[in-house]
Scaffold this motif. Structure first.
Motif, PDB file in Angstrom:
ATOM      1  N   UNK A  70      74.446  52.226  32.193  1.00 10.25           N
ATOM      2  CA  UNK A  70      73.412  51.965  33.201  1.00 10.25           C
ATOM      3  C   UNK A  70      73.416  53.045  34.282  1.00 10.25           C
ATOM      4  N   UNK A  71      74.612  53.516  34.645  1.00 10.98           N
ATOM      5  CA  UNK A  71      74.672  54.579  35.646  1.00 10.98           C
ATOM      6  C   UNK A  71      74.018  55.851  35.110  1.00 10.98           C
ATOM      7  N   UNK A  72      74.193  56.111  33.812  1.00 13.40           N
ATOM      8  CA  UNK A  72      73.566  57.298  33.229  1.00 13.40           C
ATOM      9  C   UNK A  72      72.047  57.163  33.277  1.00 13.40           C
ATOM     10  N   UNK A  73      71.534  55.971  32.967  1.00  8.51           N
ATOM     11  CA  UNK A  73      70.081  55.757  33.032  1.00  8.51           C
ATOM     12  C   UNK A  73      69.592  55.969  34.466  1.00  8.51           C
ATOM     13  N   UNK A  74      70.336  55.391  35.433  1.00  6.29           N
ATOM     14  CA  UNK A  74      69.935  55.537  36.830  1.00  6.29           C
ATOM     15  C   UNK A  74      70.013  56.997  37.273  1.00  6.29           C
ATOM     16  N   UNK A  75      70.995  57.728  36.712  1.00  8.26           N
ATOM     17  CA  UNK A  75      71.086  59.152  37.042  1.00  8.26           C
ATOM     18  C   UNK A  75      69.847  59.880  36.538  1.00  8.26           C
ATOM     19  N   UNK A  76      69.354  59.476  35.357  1.00  6.81           N
ATOM     20  CA  UNK A  76      68.121  60.081  34.849  1.00  6.81           C
ATOM     21  C   UNK A  76      66.961  59.784  35.797  1.00  6.81           C
ATOM     22  N   UNK A  77      66.929  58.552  36.348  1.00  7.38           N
ATOM     23  CA  UNK A  77      65.876  58.213  37.310  1.00  7.38           C
ATOM     24  C   UNK A  77      65.990  59.101  38.555  1.00  7.38           C
ATOM     25  N   UNK A  78      67.234  59.329  39.012  1.00  9.44           N
ATOM     26  CA  UNK A  78      67.430  60.195  40.181  1.00  9.44           C
ATOM     27  C   UNK A  78      66.984  61.617  39.873  1.00  9.44           C
ATOM     28  N   UNK A  79      67.230  62.068  38.642  1.00  6.51           N
ATOM     29  CA  UNK A  79      66.791  63.417  38.271  1.00  6.51           C
ATOM     30  C   UNK A  79      65.269  63.503  38.322  1.00  6.51           C
ATOM     31  N   UNK A  80      64.579  62.441  37.839  1.00  5.19           N
ATOM     32  CA  UNK A  80      63.117  62.435  37.910  1.00  5.19           C
ATOM     33  C   UNK A  80      62.655  62.434  39.363  1.00  5.19           C
ATOM     34  N   UNK A  81      63.365  61.645  40.203  1.00  9.01           N
ATOM     35  CA  UNK A  81      63.024  61.612  41.629  1.00  9.01           C
ATOM     36  C   UNK A  81      63.177  63.009  42.225  1.00  9.01           C
ATOM     37  N   UNK A  82      64.264  63.682  41.870  1.00  9.41           N
ATOM     38  CA  UNK A  82      64.497  65.021  42.406  1.00  9.41           C
ATOM     39  C   UNK A  82      63.403  65.976  41.953  1.00  9.41           C
ATOM     40  N   UNK A  83      62.992  65.858  40.671  1.00  4.97           N
ATOM     41  CA  UNK A  83      61.945  66.744  40.161  1.00  4.97           C
ATOM     42  C   UNK A  83      60.643  66.528  40.926  1.00  4.97           C
ATOM     43  N   UNK A  84      60.270  65.254  41.140  1.00  5.26           N
ATOM     44  CA  UNK A  84      59.031  64.962  41.880  1.00  5.26           C
ATOM     45  C   UNK A  84      59.145  65.473  43.315  1.00  5.26           C
ATOM     46  N   UNK A  85      60.331  65.266  43.933  1.00  8.14           N
ATOM     47  CA  UNK A  85      60.514  65.707  45.316  1.00  8.14           C
ATOM     48  C   UNK A  85      60.418  67.216  45.411  1.00  8.14           C
ATOM     49  N   UNK A  86      60.956  67.890  44.399  1.00 11.11           N
ATOM     50  CA  UNK A  86      60.906  69.360  44.388  1.00 11.11           C
ATOM     51  C   UNK A  86      59.457  69.834  44.350  1.00 11.11           C
ATOM     52  N   UNK A  87      58.652  69.186  43.485  1.00 12.80           N
ATOM     53  CA  UNK A  87      57.241  69.575  43.403  1.00 12.80           C
ATOM     54  C   UNK A  87      56.564  69.331  44.754  1.00 12.80           C
ATOM     55  N   UNK A  88      56.833  68.153  45.355  1.00  8.61           N
ATOM     56  CA  UNK A  88      56.208  67.828  46.640  1.00  8.61           C
ATOM     57  C   UNK A  88      56.572  68.883  47.682  1.00  8.61           C
ATOM     58  N   UNK A  89      57.840  69.287  47.692  1.00  4.80           N
ATOM     59  CA  UNK A  89      58.311  70.259  48.663  1.00  4.80           C
ATOM     60  C   UNK A  89      57.670  71.617  48.426  1.00  4.80           C
ATOM     61  N   UNK A  90      57.599  72.003  47.153  1.00  2.00           N
ATOM     62  CA  UNK A  90      57.004  73.302  46.827  1.00  2.00           C
ATOM     63  C   UNK A  90      55.550  73.337  47.275  1.00  2.00           C
ATOM     64  N   UNK A  91      54.838  72.236  47.031  1.00  2.00           N
ATOM     65  CA  UNK A  91      53.425  72.207  47.403  1.00  2.00           C
ATOM     66  C   UNK A  91      53.300  72.314  48.921  1.00  2.00           C
ATOM     67  N   UNK A  92      54.182  71.627  49.647  1.00  2.00           N
ATOM     68  CA  UNK A  92      54.100  71.652  51.106  1.00  2.00           C
ATOM     69  C   UNK A  92      54.421  73.040  51.652  1.00  2.00           C
ATOM     70  N   UNK A  93      55.442  73.668  51.067  1.00  2.00           N
ATOM     71  CA  UNK A  93      55.940  74.917  51.649  1.00  2.00           C
ATOM     72  C   UNK A  93      55.259  76.154  51.099  1.00  2.00           C
TER      73      UNK A  93
END
Lengths: 106, 539
Positions: B473-496
């Protein structure tokens, strides 16, 4: 209402594009369907193999027809090419299978 | 048309891609998620306890329990499907069809007791799997729409390849420091070209998976439209037996399960029982595919009223049939071990990115001139782009979040999860119409990032006590965190994002191009369009 020549050309151009889209979709599917039916009957393979091979190839046939329709120099040429291919395939199918009685796929 | 073959293909690529882009993005994303369908299902039902092995006796008993439940609750059904317990999913999944036009029945039983399983109600990974080719529409409608979009995607792929002068160089080209439109164009080319073999394979085999829906005419002329006869003759299923019209009594299926297990070494997946109360009742035991590319299930057919073996089907397909099952196998990638499956997953993500960058490129290349408000068409495309590219991941996250937060006993819980999915998707699309384009993108991507983060947090907070295998379950949640990081990275790139200054370009690149060339999105952009690219972030 009179149109400026450029606007008229524009409209004609759009109509030609629409014509190609319709021709590519309808003609592409018609040729692919006729080719599938014909190949299913004439390929020198066991019946189930001929049907499978023809069906697998049908989508590549359709893509090729679409490309031909959009690459043709004019809509008229594309239409002629599609019409000839459809008639040839349809005629061949008619010779092989005879006039088909409509069958509802189950 | 439009000055030559290459230009006509570029035009075809631009517009065919736009029309189906949104559906294709959804199909790509849900299809990519379906590589982990079993994992998603498991995560969405954390109450489930896995078992190390399930022996022949337990399987035979589970089959009997399934039949007993169906005799009681689905006596009038035409066909029963009994999915037998597997170590990863020790449950009996029942499914039955009564007649065409009436919805099928379903039940999930505990494999030990035969009572309805005490699990939270959810569609699980099956939702994404079915959405991938049915779009949550009536099956035939959904399949035709997806099939048409897939054919147009094939056209877009072929015309896209034709449009390229320099397909090899595109492997290595990503010009981030040039104009915005260049960057998007290169990103579209890199994701498209790098995984091109995968894109062509997955699209063609996807169409082939449902070939007889789209192209039934071979079967129509050669088999009078009888698809069952075709499948049986090509060796993919056992010979179907029509109902005799006389009542018959089904003998216990336990011994058939034991005999099937003794005959074929693969894991036994399910039983299909047709005409269960007829004298021609037939029980077909269907096994998992043996290891290999080809998607062919070994099968044994039993006479339901005597228990005698009617037919054993395993392997031995002829070349064309083998080609067909191999294409289906390639599409589903059941053969792939963890590493290869990850590669398929990454290729799927790249396909999603290819569609997404193509959609964004369309809007960037058509930004209105400075000082002019964007037209209705542009705004519509933009909102649908944000709503799909950012809204769909957000919707996936919201569905997983709803799975953790909705009360376990809620009536119609599975439907509420589906509503959470579509509600989020719609909401993001509508909200995207309001702010300036750049803010809409960064806001929507940040929203998706927050939701994926919330999924992992909610799982840890609400469900930790249920985890049978915390590391999993922790591995699955880590995958969710990786997706969150990817989305956040895109959001940041678009802003900056800061558009490159004009001076950095060499004079030669600033030269305006002839109009005919400018029309094709895959060629150097005229200066006016490049300026428009920079306006994107100011708008």
């Amino acid at each position: 209402m009179t149109l400026r020549p450029s606007a008229l050309a524009d409209r004609l151009g759009r109509a030609a594009v629409l014509g190609r889209i319709v021709l590519a979709a309808g003609g592409g599917y018609a040729i692919a369907a006729l080719a599938t039916a014909l190949l299913s009957l004439v390929l020198p393979l066991p019946r189930s193999e001929a049907v499978t091979a023809a069906t697998l190839a049908s989508f590549a046939i359709m893509i090729a027809v679409v490309v031909v329709v959009f690459a043709a120099r004019s809509l008229g040429r594309a239409l002629a090419a599609i019409a000839i291919a459809t008639l040839l395939l349809g005629g061949a199918l008619w010779l092989v299978a005879g006039p088909l009685t409509p069958v509802v796929p189950t | 048309m439009r000055h030559g073959f290459r230009q006509s293909m570029a035009w075809l690529h631009t517009w065919s891609g736009l029309i189906v882009g949104w559906v294709l993005f959804a199909v790509f994303v849900t299809g990519t998620a379906s590589y982990y369908r079993a994992e998603i299902s498991r995560w969405m039902q954390p109450e489930l306890r896995r078992e190390a092995t399930i022996g022949p006796d337990a399987l035979a008993r589970a089959a009997e329990l399934g039949v007993a439940h169906l005799q009681q609750h689905a006596a009038g059904a035409r066909t029963w499907f009994i999915a037998l317990p597997q170590p990863d999913r020790p449950l009996i999944d029942l499914f039955w069809r009564t007649k065409p036009g009436t919805p099928p029945g379903r039940a999930v039983l505990d494999a030990r007791t035969g009572e309805p399983a005490a699990l939270r109600e959810t569609r699980g990974g099956d939702f994404f799997y079915r959405f991938h080719f049915e779009l949550h529409l009536p099956p035939l409608w959904g399949r035709w729409i997806v099939g048409i979009c897939a054919m147009i995607m094939l056209v877009a792929l072929v015309s896209g390849v034709v449009t390229h002068r320099r397909i090899f160089a595109d492997f290595f080209t990503l010009r981030r420091d040039k104009a915005a439109q260049r960057g998007w164009l290169d990103a579209h080319n890199v994701t498209g070209v790098l995984a091109l073999p995968f894109h062509l394979m997955i699209t063609y085999t996807g169409v082939v998976t449902l070939a007889l829906i789209y192209m039934p005419w071979g079967v129509t002329v050669a088999y009078k439209g009888d698809q069952q006869a075709f499948f049986a003759e090509s060796g993919q299923i056992t010979q179907p037996r029509p109902a005799a019209g006389r009542p018959g009594a089904l003998v216990p299926v336990g011994p058939m399960v034991r005999e099937a297990l003794a005959t074929i070494p693969e894991p036994l997946e399910r039983l299909t029982i047709s005409h269960p109360r007829d004298a021609h009742a037939t029980v077909v035991a269907v096994f998992e595919e043996p290891h290999g590319l080809s998607h062919e299930h070994p099968q044994i057919a039993f006479d339901g009223t005597s228990g005698a073996v009617l037919e054993v089907r395993r392997g031995g397909l002829q070349p064309a049939a083998k080609t067909f099952t191999t294409m289906v196998g390639l599409h589903e990638a059941h053969f792939a071990g963890p590493g290869l499956r990850l590669l398929f997953f990454l290729c799927g993500l790249m396909g999603s990115a290819m569609v997404a960058t193509g959609l964004v490129l369309w809007t960037v290349a058509r930004l209105p001139k400075e000082g002019r408000a964007p037209g209705l068409g542009w705004r519509l495309v933009h909102a649908l782009n944000v709503g799909t590219v950012a809204g769909l991941p957000a919707a996936v996250a919201m569905m997983l979040l709803a799975n953790r937060l909705l009360p376990a006993g809620l009536a119609g819980r599975a439907e509420w999860e589906v509503w959470a999915f579509f509600g989020t998707w719609l909401a993001v699309t509508l909200v995207a119409l309001v702010p300036a384009p750049r803010r809409a993108w960064s806001g929507a991507m940040a929203f998706a990032a927050i939701l994926f983060l919330a999924v992992a947090v909610a799982d840890g907070l609400t469900t930790r006590a249920l985890w049978d295998d915390p590391a999993w379950f922790l591995a699955f949640d880590a995958a969710m965190l990786a997706l969150a990081a990817a989305c956040a990275l895109v959001a940041r790139k678009v802003t900056r994002y800061v558009a490159p200054a004009r001076g950095r370009r060499s004079p030669a690149e600033g030269r305006p191009m002839p109009a005919a060339q400018a029309r094709t999105a895959l060629q150097p952009v005229p200066a006016g369009r490049e300026e428009a690219g920079r306006r994107f972030e100011r708008a």
